[in-house]
Design a protein around this motif. Structure first.
Motif, PDB file in Angstrom:
ATOM      1  N   SER A 156     -27.905  11.467  17.772  1.00  0.00           N
ATOM      2  CA  SER A 156     -26.775  12.348  17.470  1.00  0.00           C
ATOM      3  C   SER A 156     -25.972  11.725  16.330  1.00  0.00           C
ATOM      4  N   LYS A 157     -25.962  12.360  15.167  1.00  0.00           N
ATOM      5  CA  LYS A 157     -25.283  11.789  14.003  1.00  0.00           C
ATOM      6  C   LYS A 157     -23.788  11.609  14.251  1.00  0.00           C
ATOM      7  N   ILE A 158     -23.174  12.569  14.903  1.00  0.00           N
ATOM      8  CA  ILE A 158     -21.727  12.510  15.115  1.00  0.00           C
ATOM      9  C   ILE A 158     -21.358  11.327  16.001  1.00  0.00           C
ATOM     10  N   LEU A 159     -22.153  11.065  17.035  1.00  0.00           N
ATOM     11  CA  LEU A 159     -21.898   9.934  17.924  1.00  0.00           C
ATOM     12  C   LEU A 159     -22.187   8.617  17.206  1.00  0.00           C
ATOM     13  N   LEU A 160     -23.283   8.581  16.459  1.00  0.00           N
ATOM     14  CA  LEU A 160     -23.647   7.373  15.726  1.00  0.00           C
ATOM     15  C   LEU A 160     -22.570   7.008  14.709  1.00  0.00           C
ATOM     16  N   VAL A 161     -21.997   8.001  14.065  1.00  0.00           N
ATOM     17  CA  VAL A 161     -20.976   7.741  13.043  1.00  0.00           C
ATOM     18  C   VAL A 161     -19.702   7.176  13.661  1.00  0.00           C
ATOM     19  N   ILE A 162     -19.219   7.752  14.770  1.00  0.00           N
ATOM     20  CA  ILE A 162     -17.978   7.232  15.355  1.00  0.00           C
ATOM     21  C   ILE A 162     -18.202   5.832  15.906  1.00  0.00           C
ATOM     22  N   TYR A 163     -19.380   5.550  16.446  1.00  0.00           N
ATOM     23  CA  TYR A 163     -19.692   4.189  16.890  1.00  0.00           C
ATOM     24  C   TYR A 163     -19.759   3.234  15.697  1.00  0.00           C
ATOM     25  N   THR A 164     -20.333   3.682  14.594  1.00  0.00           N
ATOM     26  CA  THR A 164     -20.434   2.839  13.405  1.00  0.00           C
ATOM     27  C   THR A 164     -19.056   2.507  12.854  1.00  0.00           C
ATOM     28  N   ILE A 165     -18.208   3.516  12.727  1.00  0.00           N
ATOM     29  CA  ILE A 165     -16.841   3.300  12.230  1.00  0.00           C
ATOM     30  C   ILE A 165     -16.097   2.321  13.132  1.00  0.00           C
ATOM     31  N   THR A 166     -16.220   2.519  14.434  1.00  0.00           N
ATOM     32  CA  THR A 166     -15.546   1.642  15.391  1.00  0.00           C
ATOM     33  C   THR A 166     -16.071   0.211  15.278  1.00  0.00           C
ATOM     34  N   SER A 167     -17.393   0.052  15.194  1.00  0.00           N
ATOM     35  CA  SER A 167     -17.992  -1.282  15.134  1.00  0.00           C
ATOM     36  C   SER A 167     -17.610  -2.021  13.861  1.00  0.00           C
ATOM     37  N   VAL A 168     -17.556  -1.302  12.732  1.00  0.00           N
ATOM     38  CA  VAL A 168     -17.125  -1.925  11.477  1.00  0.00           C
ATOM     39  C   VAL A 168     -15.676  -2.378  11.593  1.00  0.00           C
ATOM     40  N   SER A 169     -14.837  -1.556  12.198  1.00  0.00           N
ATOM     41  CA  SER A 169     -13.430  -1.925  12.344  1.00  0.00           C
ATOM     42  C   SER A 169     -13.271  -3.171  13.201  1.00  0.00           C
ATOM     43  N   PHE A 170     -14.160  -3.372  14.187  1.00  0.00           N
ATOM     44  CA  PHE A 170     -14.102  -4.552  15.050  1.00  0.00           C
ATOM     45  C   PHE A 170     -14.232  -5.847  14.253  1.00  0.00           C
TER      46      PHE A 170
ATOM     47  N   LEU B 178       0.811  -1.208   0.000  1.00  0.00           N
ATOM     48  CA  LEU B 178       0.000   0.000   0.000  1.00  0.00           C
ATOM     49  C   LEU B 178       0.851   1.267   0.000  1.00  0.00           C
ATOM     50  N   ILE B 179       0.195   2.379  -0.322  1.00  0.00           N
ATOM     51  CA  ILE B 179       0.830   3.692  -0.210  1.00  0.00           C
ATOM     52  C   ILE B 179       1.180   3.929   1.263  1.00  0.00           C
ATOM     53  N   PRO B 180       2.356   4.477   1.558  1.00  0.00           N
ATOM     54  CA  PRO B 180       2.708   4.771   2.953  1.00  0.00           C
ATOM     55  C   PRO B 180       1.718   5.743   3.593  1.00  0.00           C
ATOM     56  N   THR B 181       1.394   5.488   4.850  1.00  0.00           N
ATOM     57  CA  THR B 181       0.512   6.355   5.642  1.00  0.00           C
ATOM     58  C   THR B 181       1.218   6.694   6.955  1.00  0.00           C
ATOM     59  N   PRO B 182       0.847   7.813   7.602  1.00  0.00           N
ATOM     60  CA  PRO B 182       1.569   8.248   8.807  1.00  0.00           C
ATOM     61  C   PRO B 182       1.434   7.291   9.985  1.00  0.00           C
ATOM     62  N   VAL B 183       0.302   6.591  10.072  1.00  0.00           N
ATOM     63  CA  VAL B 183       0.113   5.534  11.067  1.00  0.00           C
ATOM     64  C   VAL B 183      -0.375   4.308  10.304  1.00  0.00           C
ATOM     65  N   ASN B 184      -0.633   3.217  11.014  1.00  0.00           N
ATOM     66  CA  ASN B 184      -1.115   1.998  10.361  1.00  0.00           C
ATOM     67  C   ASN B 184      -2.228   2.309   9.365  1.00  0.00           C
ATOM     68  N   HIS B 185      -2.137   1.735   8.156  1.00  0.00           N
ATOM     69  CA  HIS B 185      -3.048   2.098   7.072  1.00  0.00           C
ATOM     70  C   HIS B 185      -4.513   1.847   7.404  1.00  0.00           C
ATOM     71  N   VAL B 186      -4.796   0.783   8.179  1.00  0.00           N
ATOM     72  CA  VAL B 186      -6.195   0.499   8.528  1.00  0.00           C
ATOM     73  C   VAL B 186      -6.737   1.589   9.437  1.00  0.00           C
ATOM     74  N   ARG B 187      -5.974   1.910  10.477  1.00  0.00           N
ATOM     75  CA  ARG B 187      -6.423   2.948  11.404  1.00  0.00           C
ATOM     76  C   ARG B 187      -6.532   4.300  10.710  1.00  0.00           C
ATOM     77  N   PHE B 188      -5.581   4.589   9.821  1.00  0.00           N
ATOM     78  CA  PHE B 188      -5.625   5.877   9.129  1.00  0.00           C
ATOM     79  C   PHE B 188      -6.840   5.956   8.207  1.00  0.00           C
ATOM     80  N   SER B 189      -7.194   4.853   7.565  1.00  0.00           N
ATOM     81  CA  SER B 189      -8.369   4.863   6.689  1.00  0.00           C
ATOM     82  C   SER B 189      -9.645   5.114   7.486  1.00  0.00           C
ATOM     83  N   LEU B 190      -9.691   4.637   8.729  1.00  0.00           N
ATOM     84  CA  LEU B 190     -10.841   4.924   9.597  1.00  0.00           C
ATOM     85  C   LEU B 190     -10.884   6.412   9.944  1.00  0.00           C
ATOM     86  N   MET B 191      -9.709   6.992  10.192  1.00  0.00           N
ATOM     87  CA  MET B 191      -9.639   8.427  10.471  1.00  0.00           C
ATOM     88  C   MET B 191     -10.094   9.246   9.265  1.00  0.00           C
TER      89      MET B 191
END
Length: 395
Positions: free
Chosen positions: A343-357, A130-143
Motif C-alpha cells: 500500500s503506497k499510502i501506508l508505506l509513505v507515512i511510515y517512511t516519513i515517520t521513520s526519516v523523522s526519527f 526560518l519562515i514562521p509556520t503554524p506548528v513546529n517547522h520540522v513537524r509542519f515540513s513532514l506534513m
C-alpha cells in the motif's frame, strides 16, 4: 495554536468514546483485538511504556505524568481504529483531501509572510532562522511532504470528477513542492526526496518505466532549479556546511543547530551505554539527560541543552535494548503484516515517520505523535477497507 492542540486531544478522546460506545452496543466481542493484530500490537508498546514509567524516581513524577498524558494515544488510537468498521472508500479520500487543503492554506499564509519580509528572511536563513509556520517547522515540513504525496495519490486514484477540483489539486501539488524548498527544513527535504525515490523505485518495479524515468529526471531537475533559484535554500545549505565543518565543539554546541543535536545524541548514547538492558526509565529520561550534560558537557548553556533529537536513540536510552526491540517489532509489524507495504499510502507515512526519527524525537511531541500515529492508524484502516472490497469482489 495552543487551542488547536487542546482541540486535538479532545477530538481523540471524543472519537475513542464513540468507538467504545459502538463496541458496547454493536460488537461485545473482545476477540476483535486478537484478530486485528495490526492495531493491537500498539497496545504492547503502551504496556512497555507503562512498565518503564513505573521506574520513575519520586522527583520526576510531574514529568512522568506529562509523558503519560502524551502517550495515551498509543492506547486510544489503535482501539479506535480496531473497533470501527471499514468506511466507504470515498470517505478516506475526502479526509486526505481535507488535510491537503488545510496544509495548503497554512503554507500560503507562511509564504505570504516570507514575501512581505523577503530581504530579512533571505538573510535570516544564513543564521538558522526560518519562515514562521503554524506548528513546529520540522513537524509542519513532514506534513507538507505527506500532503504532496496525497495530492499525487488522489490524482492516481482518479478521485476528482470535477474539473475545478482536479485543477485545484494540481495547483496545490505544485505550490507545496515549491513551498517545501522555500521553507528549506532539512529533515522535511530528506523525507520529501526519500519518498520521491521510493515512488520512482515503485514505478520501475511495477515495470512502469516511462513514469519512473520521468519522475527520476524530474527529481534531478527539481534539485537544481530549487537550489539556484531560492535564496532560503542556498543560504540554509551554506549555514549547514559551516555548522558541520566547525571544529570548536563549545561554539557548535551553544550556537549552531547541528552541533546542539550531535551533543544531545552523544549524551543520550552514553545513557544507553550506562543502562543497556532496561534503560533509565521513561519518566527519568529528561533529568538523566540534564545530568549527562552537567557531567560530560558542562560548558553547554542551559537553554542549549536539548532533549534527545533522535527517536531511536531516545528509546534505547529510556527503555534499553529490551524496550527498543519491543518498540521496533511492534511499531513496524503492521507495515509488513499481510504485505501491507504494497500500500503506497501506508508505506509513505511510515517512511516519513521513520526519516523523522533520525533527526527528531518525533513521538515525544504532541504534534509529531498525533500526526504520525493518527495517519498510520488511518492508513492501516484504509488497507482494511481495501481488503474488504477485494473480498466482496471475489465473492
Amino acid at each position: 495554536m495552543d487551542s488547536i492542540h487542546i482541540l486535538a486531544n479532545q477530538g481523540i478522546l471524543a472519537l475513542t468514546g464513540l468507538a467504545l460506545l459502538y463496541f458496547i452496543l454493536k460488537i461485545r466481542n473482545f476477540n476483535i483485538f486478537l484478530i486485528e493484530k495490526r492495531f493491537s500490537v500498539f497496545f504492547i508498546i503502551f504496556i512497555a511504556f507503562i512498565l518503564s514509567l513505573l521506574r520513575t524516581n519520586p522527583e520526576n513524577q510531574k514529568y512522568a505524568a506529562l509523558q503519560f498524558e502524551l502517550h495515551y494515544q498509543f492506547l486510544a488510537l489503535p482501539f479506535l481504529f480496531a473497533i470501527l468498521p471499514p468506511f466507504p472508500r470515498k470517505l478516506y479520500y475526502d479526509i486526505f483531501f481535507l488535510f491537503l487543503i488545510m496544509v495548503f492554506v497554512c503554507a500560503v499564509g507562511s509564504t505570504s509572510i516570507y514575501f512581505q519580509n523577503k530581504e530579512y528572511f533571505d538573510w535570516a536563513y544564513g543564521k538558522s532562522h526560518l519562515i514562521p509556520t503554524p506548528v513546529n517547522h520540522v513537524r509542519f515540513s513532514l506534513m507538507v511532504t505527506f500532503s504532496v504525496f496525497l495530492a499525487y495519490y488522489l490524482i492516481e486514484k482518479d478521485y476528482f470528477k470535477d474539473f475545478f477540483f482536479k485543477g485545484l489539486n494540481i495547483i496545490m501539488l505544485i505550490f507545496l513542492i515549491f513551498y517545501q524548498h522555500l521553507l528549506a527544513v532539512r529533515s522535511g527535504l530528506v523525507a520529501f526526496y526519500v519518498v520521491l525515490v521510493l515512488i520512482t523505485f515503485y514505478l520501475l518495479a511495477s515495470k512502469n518505466f516511462k513514469k519512473g524515468l520521468f519522475l527520476f529526471i524530474g527529481v534531478i531537475a527539481l534539485v537544481g532549479i530549487s537550489f539556484f533559484s531560492l535564496n532560503t535554500l542556498k543560504n540554509k545549505w551554506g549555514y549547514t556546511k559551516y555548522d558541520w565543518n566547525l571544529s570548536d565543539i563549545k561554539d557548535k554546541a551553544n550556537n549552531y543547530s547541528i552541533g546542539k543535536r550531535l551533543v544531545s545524541q552523544q549524551v543520550t548514547f552514553q545513557l544507553f551505554r550506562d543502562h543497556p538492558i532496561f534503560g533509565v526509565g521513561e519518566g527519568n529520561i529528561e533529568s538523566e539527560v540534564r545530568k549527562g550534560y552537567a557531567k560530560k558537557f558542562p560548558f553547554v548553556e542551559a537553554e542549549n541543552r536539548l532533549s534527545p533529537h533522535n527517536q531511536y536513540l531516545r528509546t534505547l536510552a529510556a527503555t534499553g535494548i529490551l524496550g527498543f526491540i519491543v518498540f521496533i517489532s511492534c511499531f513496524y509489524f503492521p507495515l509488513f503484516s499481510n504485505k501491507n507495504y504494497r500500500s503506497k499510502i501506508l508505506l509513505v507515512i511510515y517512511t516519513i515517520t521513520s526519516v523523522s526519527f533520525l533527526f527528531e524525537d518525533t513521538l515525544e511531541t504532541k504534534t509529531g505523535l498525533t500526526f504520525c500515529l493518527f495517519f498510520i492508524m488511518f492508513c492501516l484502516h484504509y488497507t482494511k477497507a481495501l481488503r474488504v472490497d477485494v473480498n466482496k469482489n471475489l465473492t
